[in-house]
Motif scaffolding. Structure first.
Motif, PDB file in Angstrom:
ATOM      1  N   MET A   8      -6.098 -21.353   3.106  1.00 27.56           N
ATOM      2  CA  MET A   8      -6.165 -22.651   3.780  1.00 27.56           C
ATOM      3  C   MET A   8      -7.587 -22.956   4.229  1.00 27.56           C
ATOM      4  SD  MET A   8      -2.756 -23.118   6.040  1.00 27.56           S
ATOM      5  CE  MET A   8      -2.877 -21.665   7.012  1.00 27.56           C
ATOM      6  N   ASP A   9      -8.201 -21.969   4.916  1.00 27.00           N
ATOM      7  CA  ASP A   9      -9.511 -22.244   5.494  1.00 27.00           C
ATOM      8  C   ASP A   9     -10.585 -22.418   4.426  1.00 27.00           C
ATOM      9  OD1 ASP A   9      -8.367 -22.220   7.914  1.00 27.00           O
ATOM     10  OD2 ASP A   9      -9.065 -20.249   8.525  1.00 27.00           O
TER      11      ASP A   9
ATOM     12  N   MET B  15     -10.646 -25.774   2.923  1.00 26.95           N
ATOM     13  CA  MET B  15     -11.128 -26.845   3.805  1.00 26.95           C
ATOM     14  C   MET B  15     -12.566 -26.637   4.232  1.00 26.95           C
ATOM     15  SD  MET B  15      -8.550 -28.587   3.952  1.00 26.95           S
ATOM     16  CE  MET B  15      -7.130 -28.166   2.991  1.00 26.95           C
TER      17      MET B  15
ATOM     18  N   TYR C 283     -16.116 -26.757   5.323  1.00 28.60           N
ATOM     19  CA  TYR C 283     -17.007 -27.910   5.405  1.00 28.60           C
ATOM     20  C   TYR C 283     -18.293 -27.589   6.175  1.00 28.60           C
ATOM     21  CZ  TYR C 283     -18.928 -32.421   6.632  1.00 28.60           C
ATOM     22  OH  TYR C 283     -19.782 -33.465   6.803  1.00 28.60           O
ATOM     23  N   THR C 284     -18.113 -27.285   7.478  1.00 27.67           N
ATOM     24  CA  THR C 284     -19.290 -27.210   8.349  1.00 27.67           C
ATOM     25  C   THR C 284     -20.355 -26.237   7.847  1.00 27.67           C
ATOM     26  OG1 THR C 284     -17.723 -27.597  10.122  1.00 27.67           O
ATOM     27  CG2 THR C 284     -19.948 -27.056  10.751  1.00 27.67           C
TER      28      THR C 284
ATOM     29  N   SER D 288     -14.203 -30.832   0.715  1.00 20.03           N
ATOM     30  CA  SER D 288     -14.483 -31.540   1.961  1.00 20.03           C
ATOM     31  C   SER D 288     -15.794 -32.290   1.903  1.00 20.03           C
ATOM     32  CB  SER D 288     -14.525 -30.556   3.129  1.00 20.03           C
ATOM     33  OG  SER D 288     -13.233 -30.211   3.479  1.00 20.03           O
TER      34      SER D 288
ATOM     35  N   VAL E 257      -2.262 -28.239  -1.113  1.00 19.84           N
ATOM     36  CA  VAL E 257      -2.314 -27.110  -0.181  1.00 19.84           C
ATOM     37  C   VAL E 257      -0.938 -26.876   0.432  1.00 19.84           C
ATOM     38  CG1 VAL E 257      -3.376 -26.222   1.908  1.00 19.84           C
ATOM     39  CG2 VAL E 257      -4.709 -27.569   0.334  1.00 19.84           C
TER      40      VAL E 257
ATOM     41  N   ARG F 241      -3.027 -26.800   9.976  1.00 17.81           N
ATOM     42  CA  ARG F 241      -4.316 -26.247   9.556  1.00 17.81           C
ATOM     43  C   ARG F 241      -4.691 -26.714   8.171  1.00 17.81           C
ATOM     44  NH1 ARG F 241      -5.926 -21.293  12.309  1.00 17.81           N
ATOM     45  NH2 ARG F 241      -7.397 -21.091  10.617  1.00 17.81           N
ATOM     46  N   MET F 242      -3.782 -27.430   7.495  1.00 18.90           N
ATOM     47  CA  MET F 242      -3.980 -27.671   6.066  1.00 18.90           C
ATOM     48  C   MET F 242      -4.696 -28.968   5.744  1.00 18.90           C
ATOM     49  SD  MET F 242      -0.306 -26.650   4.623  1.00 18.90           S
ATOM     50  CE  MET F 242       0.551 -25.243   5.263  1.00 18.90           C
ATOM     51  N   ALA F 243      -4.717 -29.912   6.687  1.00 21.40           N
ATOM     52  CA  ALA F 243      -5.299 -31.207   6.355  1.00 21.40           C
ATOM     53  C   ALA F 243      -6.810 -31.084   6.298  1.00 21.40           C
ATOM     54  CB  ALA F 243      -4.898 -32.234   7.392  1.00 21.40           C
ATOM     55  N   PRO F 244      -7.438 -31.623   5.250  1.00 20.64           N
ATOM     56  CA  PRO F 244      -8.902 -31.562   5.185  1.00 20.64           C
ATOM     57  C   PRO F 244      -9.506 -32.310   6.368  1.00 20.64           C
ATOM     58  CG  PRO F 244      -7.999 -32.851   3.356  1.00 20.64           C
ATOM     59  CD  PRO F 244      -6.854 -32.279   4.088  1.00 20.64           C
ATOM     60  N   PRO F 245     -10.238 -31.641   7.227  1.00 22.40           N
ATOM     61  CA  PRO F 245     -10.672 -32.258   8.482  1.00 22.40           C
ATOM     62  C   PRO F 245     -11.662 -33.382   8.267  1.00 22.40           C
ATOM     63  CG  PRO F 245     -11.690 -30.119   8.216  1.00 22.40           C
ATOM     64  CD  PRO F 245     -10.725 -30.275   7.099  1.00 22.40           C
ATOM     65  N   ALA F 246     -12.372 -33.333   7.157  1.00 20.34           N
ATOM     66  CA  ALA F 246     -13.470 -34.280   6.983  1.00 20.34           C
ATOM     67  C   ALA F 246     -13.009 -35.728   7.098  1.00 20.34           C
ATOM     68  CB  ALA F 246     -14.128 -34.042   5.629  1.00 20.34           C
ATOM     69  N   VAL F 247     -11.929 -36.088   6.380  1.00 24.57           N
ATOM     70  CA  VAL F 247     -11.487 -37.468   6.410  1.00 24.57           C
ATOM     71  C   VAL F 247     -10.694 -37.779   7.669  1.00 24.57           C
ATOM     72  CG1 VAL F 247     -10.004 -39.123   5.251  1.00 24.57           C
ATOM     73  CG2 VAL F 247     -11.588 -37.741   3.935  1.00 24.57           C
TER      74      VAL F 247
ATOM     75  N   MET G 231     -16.639 -27.239  15.005  1.00 28.73           N
ATOM     76  CA  MET G 231     -17.780 -28.083  15.301  1.00 28.73           C
ATOM     77  C   MET G 231     -17.593 -29.519  14.852  1.00 28.73           C
ATOM     78  SD  MET G 231     -20.168 -26.697  16.897  1.00 28.73           S
ATOM     79  CE  MET G 231     -20.052 -25.168  17.770  1.00 28.73           C
ATOM     80  N   LEU G 232     -16.742 -29.725  13.855  1.00 28.81           N
ATOM     81  CA  LEU G 232     -16.640 -31.063  13.279  1.00 28.81           C
ATOM     82  C   LEU G 232     -16.015 -32.047  14.265  1.00 28.81           C
ATOM     83  CD1 LEU G 232     -17.186 -32.529  10.597  1.00 28.81           C
ATOM     84  CD2 LEU G 232     -14.781 -32.197  10.078  1.00 28.81           C
TER      85      LEU G 232
END
Lengths: 288, 238, 94, 275
Positions: free
Chosen positions: A219-220, A223, A225-226, A244, A271, D116-122, D212-213
């Motif tokens: 999962m991580d 995703m 990104y940072t 991402s 996912v 936890r699965m949703a892409p955080p960016a959007v 951090m996002l």
């Protein structure tokens, strides 16, 4: 396992949590779904577009490329981190003063803010002033992660291994220490080799925690990104533009909110499907 | 098969024992005759499990010698001592079938597969495990699992001694009786030396030809004395 | 009143969420008046309860729609039919 | 149970594997520290393994410039608020999951996991608008609430694992002794799972600290997080690597402190309390 009694009023204990999480999860999710069917030019003005974005996303090379890169990245780090984590956990001492030292030092990368992880690896890998980059170039390896896609990939993977292998180690270690001594003694009496002990005792007993490890890492990493945006920013070119990063480029860089939302949803469902399969298998094992 | 002698065994879990209380076992001298059925009786924490460990080689005694017949095996590996042990909680290999569980010790010793198969089936029959022998061992009830632990000892023909460390603790009441008589019957059939550790007097008396009683270590008189006593008082010959 | 215009609600998407909500609520009511009992083992070898079957139907349908959209584009009537068959299959056999 | 004198001492070559791994972990951290003690000139001047002109200037700047140290204070504030909220809410829920079966319990559990699965960016954009709409934008509580998204499920998982290890007889005995439920929960049950609560709190702290996002998206001035402050340095003040390294090095400290307190439970906590 505790035998549980049926009690519907137990819902009252759960409602606060459901409310709080739903507030944070459902409202943004609903909004993203709404975006995915519309076009916007800002100022909260939206136009209905129907399934256009989904169709566009499903047929776009950009989506396919980013998806393939993401799958490749996730597979590589799982293939490295899981066996490596198991190997390290197996060779760790089980008791004595070194256990705490090992655990604390190993957990350290997990506690560093993700942007710091990215920044740290950036200055660590810089070819002219970074320890890693400078050393590699000094021994004659042409390495520059800001210019060469291969170097960028290696750096990214190395960073993720650095950042997250400890999670697998700690999980596997917890699984190992939970094995009663009698199992090892019985195996000794049965004349089992080291490999047989691993295959028939340690691995089966670690199955549960390893499933959690793989699930979390899957999962991580999907995703991520940072760390990545700070380290490579998706470059050079688009070579390390994973899911991402691509989404943010699309959503904020070009303000194509609709396509970005549609793409996020497709990713989310992929996912969700994979995790559901995993979760179901995990629970199936637990019932036995 | 062999006669097992423990000569002046002392054992401490501390690295540097000085006082008498540091020792879990002090001055043990016992001879287990070949083919006998012995029970070690005593409350928990009196060193019975340690004693088993010393015989099986899982624990190295601080001082003293272990002899199998006339051979000194004190520093020999567990695997070369040819012993079998059943633990308090059933130890099975969850992911194997019942058959593979029973075959495991034989396969580890590189015995030809045809012999393995016939031997396993024989033992399975002895223990009433034939039914569902190709099912996963994890699906068995707790007494079935304990039978597998026992069976892994029985399949080997070179076993010097079989040891039982409170094997019926987790078995429920009515199965206990059945398993106990099974053990007794097995002993009559295979005539291997058997050492049975328990804190239950009835269990000890029904199983064994000879019962050795232990007293807790902390309590005086010391074990040496208790074992002397056992010669005269608590050694129940039948 | 809160300004929720940023959520960009539309009737079709609202309808979609209301449909999901109705599904869950009706599953609850169904369970209350005619309990589905324990899980059963279906053709995929996994134990499912009614709720699991609803979830599998919905998730499967989403993928049917996506694949249809990718392969045949709109209209989606075929995907609707397939999803319906899929859901029926899941509730009867899985 | 049985310590054996032959196997008690682990062969040295086996310690080599963890030792090499730890060395690998420490190298980038060393480099970060080393950079933080260098002057900008030295950093840009070329490669040096040890700082030649050892300087504390970078740290002094962080501790004297309010935009810097407020970043840390702001981050710690929302992390602590989030930890308290997450654990408080998760306790009764975890109790329900560990003791009772109820309609939809398993699905609820899985749904918690899916967050936890949703892409955080959007999803960050709606988050921003949501908290702006309820007038919480740029407050500590906004970030604290937003982090509940992944911390509450995590806390529920961990606590549920620990609670399942407590026999149900404890509950029953307390009722027989005449305890009311709230009194039982606070006086008897919570002390019994104290280590679990500690571990859950640690994990909430950790995940809120490293994320951090969202914290960057939801704050601008008043509650500006350390992440946002660092990003600003990287972009506006050119490339002050030494300062950035010092700021990064300081973010490691809070984590290192809390990890010390739960060191004996870390492994179990990571397996969500169930091994």
């Amino acid at each position: 396992m505790i035998s549980k009694s049926v009690k519907q009023s137990a819902w009252f204990f759960v409602i606060p949590v459901v409310f709080l999480v739903a507030f944070n999860a459902l409202i943004p999710l609903m909004t993203v779904v709404n975006y995915a069917f519309q076009e916007t030019f800002g100022d909260n003005v939206f136009f209905w577009e129907g399934l256009t974005w989904f169709e566009q996303v499903l047929n776009s090379d950009r989506f396919h490329d980013a998806f393939l890169r993401q799958i490749m990245f996730t597979s590589i780090i799982l293939l490295i981190e899981v066996p490596l984590g198991i190997a390290i956990a197996l060779s760790m001492p089980r008791k004595g003063p070194w256990v705490s030292v090992c655990l604390v030092l190993m957990a350290l990368p997990l506690l560093i803010p993700w942007n710091v992880v990215g920044a740290m690896w950036n200055i660590f890998a810089l070819p002219d002033i970074g320890l890693l980059g400078y050393s590699l170039n000094a021994i004659g390896i042409d390495y520059n992660f800001t210019q060469q896609p291969i170097s960028a990939w290696i750096t990214t993977i190395l960073m993720d291994v650095w950042h997250w292998t400890s999670l697998v180690v700690l999980l596997a270690y917890a699984g190992l220490t939970a094995i009663p001594e009698a199992y090892y003694q019985a195996a000794k009496i049965d004349g089992a080799s080291k490999w047989a002990v691993f295959k028939w005792i340690q691995l089966p007993k670690m199955k549960r925690v390893l499933t959690i490890a793989i699930l979390l890492r899957f999962m991580d990493s999907f995703m991520i990104y940072t760390e990545l945006i700070v380290l490579t920013g998706g470059g050079p070119g688009n070579s390390t533009t994973l899911l991402s990063i691509d989404l943010v480029k699309l959503a904020l860089g070009q303000f194509d909110l609709g396509p970005a939302a549609a793409m996020s949803l497709v990713y989310f469902f992929v996912v969700l499907l994979i995790c559901w399969v995993f979760y179901t298998l995990m629970m199936k094992n637990e019932q036995q | 098969m062999a006669k097992i002698s423990l000569q002046d065994i002392r054992h401490s879990y501390l690295s540097n024992p000085r006082l008498d209380v540091d020792f879990a076992l002090k001055h043990i001298d016992i001879v287990f005759e070949d083919g006998g059925a012995y029970a070690l009786l005593g409350p928990s924490g009196c060193g019975k499990t340690t004693l088993l460990g010393i015989v099986s080689g899982l624990v190295s005694p601080t001082s003293g010698r272990v002899l199998f017949d006339e051979d000194d095996v004190t520093d020999m590996d567990t695997i070369h001592r040819h012993i079998a042990q059943v633990f308090q909680f059933p130890v099975i290999y969850d992911t194997m079938t019942v058959f593979d569980n029973l075959a495991f010790p034989l396969r580890n010793r590189k015995i030809p597969e045809t012999d393995v198969s016939s031997r396993v089936l024989e033992v399975a029959k002895m223990l009433d495990l034939e039914e569902g022998i190709h099912r996963r061992a994890a699906s068995l009830t707790v007494d079935g699992k304990q039978k597998i632990s026992l069976g892994r000892g029985l399949v080997r023909e070179d076993v010097n001694v079989m040891m039982f460390d409170e094997p019926l603790t987790v078995i429920d009441q009515n199965m206990k009786w059945e398993l106990r008589s099974k053990l007794k019957e097995l002993h009559q059939n295979v005539r291997t030396t058997m050492i049975y550790v328990t804190h239950d007097q009835t269990e000890a008396l029904t199983f064994a030809d000879e019962v050795l009683a232990f007293k807790p270590v902390r309590q005086l008189p010391r074990l040496a004395f208790v074992l002397n006593m056992s010669d005269s008082v608590s050694r129940v010959s039948r | 009143m809160l300004d929720l215009s940023w959520m960009a609600w539309t009737w079709p998407t609202a309808g979609f969420f209301i449909f999901i909500l109705l599904c869950i609520v009706s599953m609850g009511i169904w369970e209350k008046f005619s309990p589905g009992g324990g899980p059963r083992r279906g053709v995929f070898g996994i134990d499912t309860t009614r709720g699991d079957r609803l979830f599998i139907s919905l998730l499967g349908s989403i993928f049917i729609f996506l694949v249809w959209l990718w392969a045949f584009s709109t209209p989606l009537w075929g995907a609707v039919m397939l999803s319906f068959i899929w859901a029926l299959f899941v509730f009867l056999r899985v | 149970m049985n310590s054996n004198r032959r196997t008690a001492a682990i062969p040295l070559y086996r310690l080599l594997v963890p030792a090499i791994y730890i060395l690998f972990l420490m190298l980038p951290i060393y480099w970060l520290l080393s950079m933080s003690f260098k002057t900008t000139n030295e950093i840009l001047g070329g490669f040096s393994f040890f700082p030649r002109d050892f300087t504390l200037e970078n740290y002094i700047e962080i501790f004297t410039d309010p935009t810097w140290y407020r970043g840390y204070l702001n981050s710690i504030t929302y992390v602590v608020i989030n930890t308290v909220i997450s654990v408080t809410f998760a306790l009764p829920a975890a109790y329900a999951f560990s003791r009772y079966r109820f309609l939809g319990d398993k699905h609820l559990f899985f749904w918690l996991l899916t967050n936890r699965m949703a892409p955080p960016a959007v999803f960050a954009l709606p988050f921003f608008q949501l908290y702006a709409a309820i007038d919480l934008y740029d407050t500590h509580i906004a970030v604290a609430l937003a982090h509940c998204l992944f911390n509450i499920p995590l806390a529920v998982w961990i606590l549920e694992g620990f609670m399942s290890g407590i026999p149900k007889q404890l509950d029953e005995m307390a009722y027989v002794d005449g305890y009311s439920f709230p009194r039982f929960f606070v006086k008897i049950f919570m002390p019994a799972i104290a280590s679990g609560i500690g571990v859950a709190a640690f994990f909430c702290f950790m995940y809120s600290w490293v994320e951090m996002l969202l914290s960057k998206t939801l704050t601008s001035v008043a509650a500006k997080s350390i992440a946002a402050t660092m990003t600003r340095t990287a972009s506006t003040a050119g490339y002050e690597l030494g300062l950035l390294a010092a700021a990064g090095a300081l973010t490691i400290i809070p984590g290192a402190i809390v990890i010390y307190f739960v060191r004996n439970y870390i492994a179990k906590g990571f397996s969500l309390g169930r091994v």
